[in-house]
Design a protein around this motif. Structure first.
Motif, PDB file in Angstrom:
ATOM      1  N   ALA A  28       0.834  -1.200   0.000  1.00  0.00           N
ATOM      2  CA  ALA A  28       0.000   0.000   0.000  1.00  0.00           C
ATOM      3  C   ALA A  28       0.867   1.248   0.000  1.00  0.00           C
ATOM      4  O   ALA A  28       1.859   1.330   0.736  1.00  0.00           O
ATOM      5  N   ALA A  29       0.507   2.223  -0.813  1.00  0.00           N
ATOM      6  CA  ALA A  29       1.253   3.475  -0.904  1.00  0.00           C
ATOM      7  C   ALA A  29       0.820   4.431   0.192  1.00  0.00           C
ATOM      8  O   ALA A  29      -0.301   4.359   0.712  1.00  0.00           O
ATOM      9  N   GLY A  30       1.708   5.340   0.529  1.00  0.00           N
ATOM     10  CA  GLY A  30       1.347   6.478   1.360  1.00  0.00           C
ATOM     11  C   GLY A  30       0.653   7.523   0.499  1.00  0.00           C
ATOM     12  O   GLY A  30       0.083   7.201  -0.546  1.00  0.00           O
ATOM     13  N   THR A  31       0.734   8.779   0.893  1.00  0.00           N
ATOM     14  CA  THR A  31       0.046   9.840   0.160  1.00  0.00           C
ATOM     15  C   THR A  31       1.024  10.952  -0.190  1.00  0.00           C
ATOM     16  O   THR A  31       1.781  11.414   0.659  1.00  0.00           O
ATOM     17  N   ALA A  32       1.016  11.369  -1.445  1.00  0.00           N
ATOM     18  CA  ALA A  32       1.802  12.517  -1.888  1.00  0.00           C
ATOM     19  C   ALA A  32       0.848  13.680  -2.137  1.00  0.00           C
ATOM     20  O   ALA A  32      -0.117  13.544  -2.892  1.00  0.00           O
ATOM     21  N   THR A  33       1.079  14.790  -1.482  1.00  0.00           N
ATOM     22  CA  THR A  33       0.237  15.972  -1.629  1.00  0.00           C
ATOM     23  C   THR A  33       1.117  17.199  -1.848  1.00  0.00           C
ATOM     24  O   THR A  33       2.338  17.158  -1.663  1.00  0.00           O
ATOM     25  N   VAL A  34       0.493  18.307  -2.223  1.00  0.00           N
ATOM     26  CA  VAL A  34       1.195  19.570  -2.431  1.00  0.00           C
ATOM     27  C   VAL A  34       0.980  20.449  -1.210  1.00  0.00           C
ATOM     28  O   VAL A  34      -0.149  20.589  -0.724  1.00  0.00           O
ATOM     29  N   SER A  35       2.036  21.052  -0.707  1.00  0.00           N
ATOM     30  CA  SER A  35       1.925  21.893   0.482  1.00  0.00           C
ATOM     31  C   SER A  35       1.069  23.126   0.202  1.00  0.00           C
ATOM     32  O   SER A  35       0.984  23.602  -0.937  1.00  0.00           O
ATOM     33  N   ASP A  36       0.434  23.628   1.244  1.00  0.00           N
ATOM     34  CA  ASP A  36      -0.380  24.838   1.104  1.00  0.00           C
ATOM     35  C   ASP A  36       0.465  26.004   0.621  1.00  0.00           C
ATOM     36  O   ASP A  36       0.004  26.837  -0.169  1.00  0.00           O
ATOM     37  N   GLU A  37       1.696  26.089   1.093  1.00  0.00           N
ATOM     38  CA  GLU A  37       2.585  27.178   0.682  1.00  0.00           C
ATOM     39  C   GLU A  37       2.840  27.135  -0.820  1.00  0.00           C
ATOM     40  O   GLU A  37       2.842  28.165  -1.500  1.00  0.00           O
ATOM     41  N   ALA A  38       3.068  25.925  -1.348  1.00  0.00           N
ATOM     42  CA  ALA A  38       3.328  25.795  -2.782  1.00  0.00           C
ATOM     43  C   ALA A  38       2.092  26.098  -3.614  1.00  0.00           C
ATOM     44  O   ALA A  38       2.188  26.588  -4.742  1.00  0.00           O
ATOM     45  N   LEU A  39       0.906  25.797  -3.062  1.00  0.00           N
ATOM     46  CA  LEU A  39      -0.337  26.055  -3.794  1.00  0.00           C
ATOM     47  C   LEU A  39      -0.682  27.534  -3.863  1.00  0.00           C
ATOM     48  O   LEU A  39      -1.411  27.962  -4.763  1.00  0.00           O
ATOM     49  N   ALA A  40      -0.174  28.306  -2.920  1.00  0.00           N
ATOM     50  CA  ALA A  40      -0.540  29.722  -2.831  1.00  0.00           C
ATOM     51  C   ALA A  40      -0.278  30.432  -4.160  1.00  0.00           C
ATOM     52  O   ALA A  40       0.772  30.282  -4.776  1.00  0.00           O
ATOM     53  N   ASP A  41      -1.280  31.168  -4.607  1.00  0.00           N
ATOM     54  CA  ASP A  41      -1.207  31.993  -5.820  1.00  0.00           C
ATOM     55  C   ASP A  41      -1.166  31.202  -7.119  1.00  0.00           C
ATOM     56  O   ASP A  41      -0.990  31.791  -8.188  1.00  0.00           O
ATOM     57  N   THR A  42      -1.311  29.877  -7.059  1.00  0.00           N
ATOM     58  CA  THR A  42      -1.349  29.108  -8.307  1.00  0.00           C
ATOM     59  C   THR A  42      -2.760  29.036  -8.881  1.00  0.00           C
ATOM     60  O   THR A  42      -2.936  28.767 -10.069  1.00  0.00           O
ATOM     61  N   GLY A  43      -3.778  29.236  -8.025  1.00  0.00           N
ATOM     62  CA  GLY A  43      -5.161  29.072  -8.462  1.00  0.00           C
ATOM     63  C   GLY A  43      -5.656  27.647  -8.387  1.00  0.00           C
ATOM     64  O   GLY A  43      -6.840  27.390  -8.592  1.00  0.00           O
ATOM     65  N   TYR A  44      -4.773  26.696  -8.086  1.00  0.00           N
ATOM     66  CA  TYR A  44      -5.171  25.298  -7.970  1.00  0.00           C
ATOM     67  C   TYR A  44      -5.664  25.011  -6.558  1.00  0.00           C
ATOM     68  O   TYR A  44      -5.152  25.558  -5.576  1.00  0.00           O
ATOM     69  N   GLU A  45      -6.643  24.133  -6.469  1.00  0.00           N
ATOM     70  CA  GLU A  45      -7.150  23.667  -5.180  1.00  0.00           C
ATOM     71  C   GLU A  45      -7.287  22.147  -5.213  1.00  0.00           C
ATOM     72  O   GLU A  45      -7.451  21.547  -6.275  1.00  0.00           O
ATOM     73  N   LEU A  46      -7.238  21.557  -4.028  1.00  0.00           N
ATOM     74  CA  LEU A  46      -7.391  20.114  -3.938  1.00  0.00           C
ATOM     75  C   LEU A  46      -8.781  19.694  -4.367  1.00  0.00           C
ATOM     76  O   LEU A  46      -9.779  20.199  -3.854  1.00  0.00           O
ATOM     77  N   ASN A  47      -8.859  18.779  -5.311  1.00  0.00           N
ATOM     78  CA  ASN A  47     -10.137  18.220  -5.746  1.00  0.00           C
ATOM     79  C   ASN A  47     -10.477  16.999  -4.916  1.00  0.00           C
ATOM     80  O   ASN A  47     -11.533  16.927  -4.296  1.00  0.00           O
ATOM     81  N   GLU A  48      -9.558  16.032  -4.855  1.00  0.00           N
ATOM     82  CA  GLU A  48      -9.804  14.826  -4.077  1.00  0.00           C
ATOM     83  C   GLU A  48      -8.516  14.040  -3.909  1.00  0.00           C
ATOM     84  O   GLU A  48      -7.566  14.178  -4.681  1.00  0.00           O
ATOM     85  N   VAL A  49      -8.475  13.232  -2.858  1.00  0.00           N
ATOM     86  CA  VAL A  49      -7.425  12.244  -2.665  1.00  0.00           C
ATOM     87  C   VAL A  49      -8.123  10.890  -2.647  1.00  0.00           C
ATOM     88  O   VAL A  49      -9.014  10.658  -1.826  1.00  0.00           O
ATOM     89  N   THR A  50      -7.751  10.029  -3.541  1.00  0.00           N
ATOM     90  CA  THR A  50      -8.446   8.754  -3.676  1.00  0.00           C
ATOM     91  C   THR A  50      -7.450   7.607  -3.704  1.00  0.00           C
ATOM     92  O   THR A  50      -6.269   7.777  -3.988  1.00  0.00           O
ATOM     93  N   SER A  51      -7.945   6.432  -3.389  1.00  0.00           N
ATOM     94  CA  SER A  51      -7.106   5.236  -3.411  1.00  0.00           C
ATOM     95  C   SER A  51      -7.900   4.090  -4.017  1.00  0.00           C
ATOM     96  O   SER A  51      -9.132   4.096  -4.031  1.00  0.00           O
ATOM     97  N   GLU A  52      -7.176   3.134  -4.521  1.00  0.00           N
ATOM     98  CA  GLU A  52      -7.822   1.960  -5.104  1.00  0.00           C
ATOM     99  C   GLU A  52      -6.874   0.778  -4.988  1.00  0.00           C
ATOM    100  O   GLU A  52      -5.667   0.917  -5.233  1.00  0.00           O
ATOM    101  N   THR A  53      -7.409  -0.353  -4.601  1.00  0.00           N
ATOM    102  CA  THR A  53      -6.610  -1.575  -4.493  1.00  0.00           C
ATOM    103  C   THR A  53      -6.860  -2.456  -5.706  1.00  0.00           C
ATOM    104  O   THR A  53      -8.002  -2.754  -6.048  1.00  0.00           O
TER     105      THR A  53
END
Length: 232
Positions: A50-75
């Motif tokens: 099973a994998a862990g989770t890779a996400t983007v830090s809030d600091e890096a997201l600032a001013d990009t206009g991108y927002e988290l849509n979803e974090v999903t997993s599948e086996t």
């Protein structure tokens, strides 16, 4: 970000995990380990990765206009023969997907997407297998094209190296043509396809796609630089 407007304009868009990344990454990982015989033959218990989770830090997201849509997993499970018995391997992948709306002809579409795919290292008899190593850059590019239909003319245009997870990652840039899913609106597309990078017991792959005219390359690079990995 106008999520409601984009939902109306892209009813055919599905999550990255369901359509492409998880199924492909998991299936490739199973194929890589299928020839090994280090599973627990005595008990017949499935081997689970099973994998862990890779996400983007809030600091890096600032001013990009991108927002988290979803974090999903599948086996993804596969069975194969070992020592005359059927054995099962289970691989769980996780994807964090981010998006932002772009405005075209006065309408807003959720057509810019960034994803961080985490897939587990499959290790048998001390040998580690990268579940997505067998995919070439073009096949990896296909993992991020869930927001577009009828994609054609995929062509590599450039490459660059940037920082990610306390190291460097090579990123290939592609151009293509297609239409925003469910709209019939034709656009030129730019894609950023990173190589898989080791993160503990996982491999992390950064991916992005957006209408070429919006020049989101710097935002994509900032998000790649800001990827964080957690085992939880």
């Amino acid at each position: 970000m106008d999520r409601r407007a984009s939902a109306d304009k892209t009813p055919a868009a599905e999550s990255l995990t369901r359509r492409r990344a998880l199924a492909i990454g998991g299936a490739t990982g199973i194929a890589a380990v299928a020839g090994c015989t280090a599973l627990d033959v005595a008990t017949g218990e499935p081997a689970e990765f099973a994998a862990g989770t890779a996400t983007v830090s809030d600091e890096a997201l600032a001013d990009t206009g991108y927002e988290l849509n979803e974090v999903t997993s599948e086996t993804v499970s596969r069975e194969f023969e070992v020592a005359g018995s059927t054995r099962e391997v289970r691989v769980t992948n996780r994807v964090a997907e981010y998006d932002r709306a772009v405005e075209i002809f006065g309408e807003r579409y959720q057509a810019a997407v960034f994803a961080a795919l985490a897939t587990p290292r499959v290790e048998v008899l001390g040998q580690a297998f990268n579940p997505i190593d067998d995919l070439d850059d073009e096949e990896r590019a296909e993992l991020i094209l869930n927001r577009y239909d009828d994609v054609d003319d995929l062509e590599r245009s450039s490459e660059y190296t940037t920082s990610m997870l306390d190291g460097d990652v090579d990123v290939a840039v592609y151009t293509a043509s297609g239409e925003i899913a469910g709209t019939g609106l034709d656009v030129d597309i730019e894609l950023h396809v990173g190589a898989p990078v080791e993160a503990g017991d996982d491999f992390v792959l950064p991916l992005a796609a957006y209408p070429e005219g919006f020049g989101d390359g710097e935002s994509v690079r900032r998000m790649i630089n800001g990827i964080e990995h957690s085992v939880e």
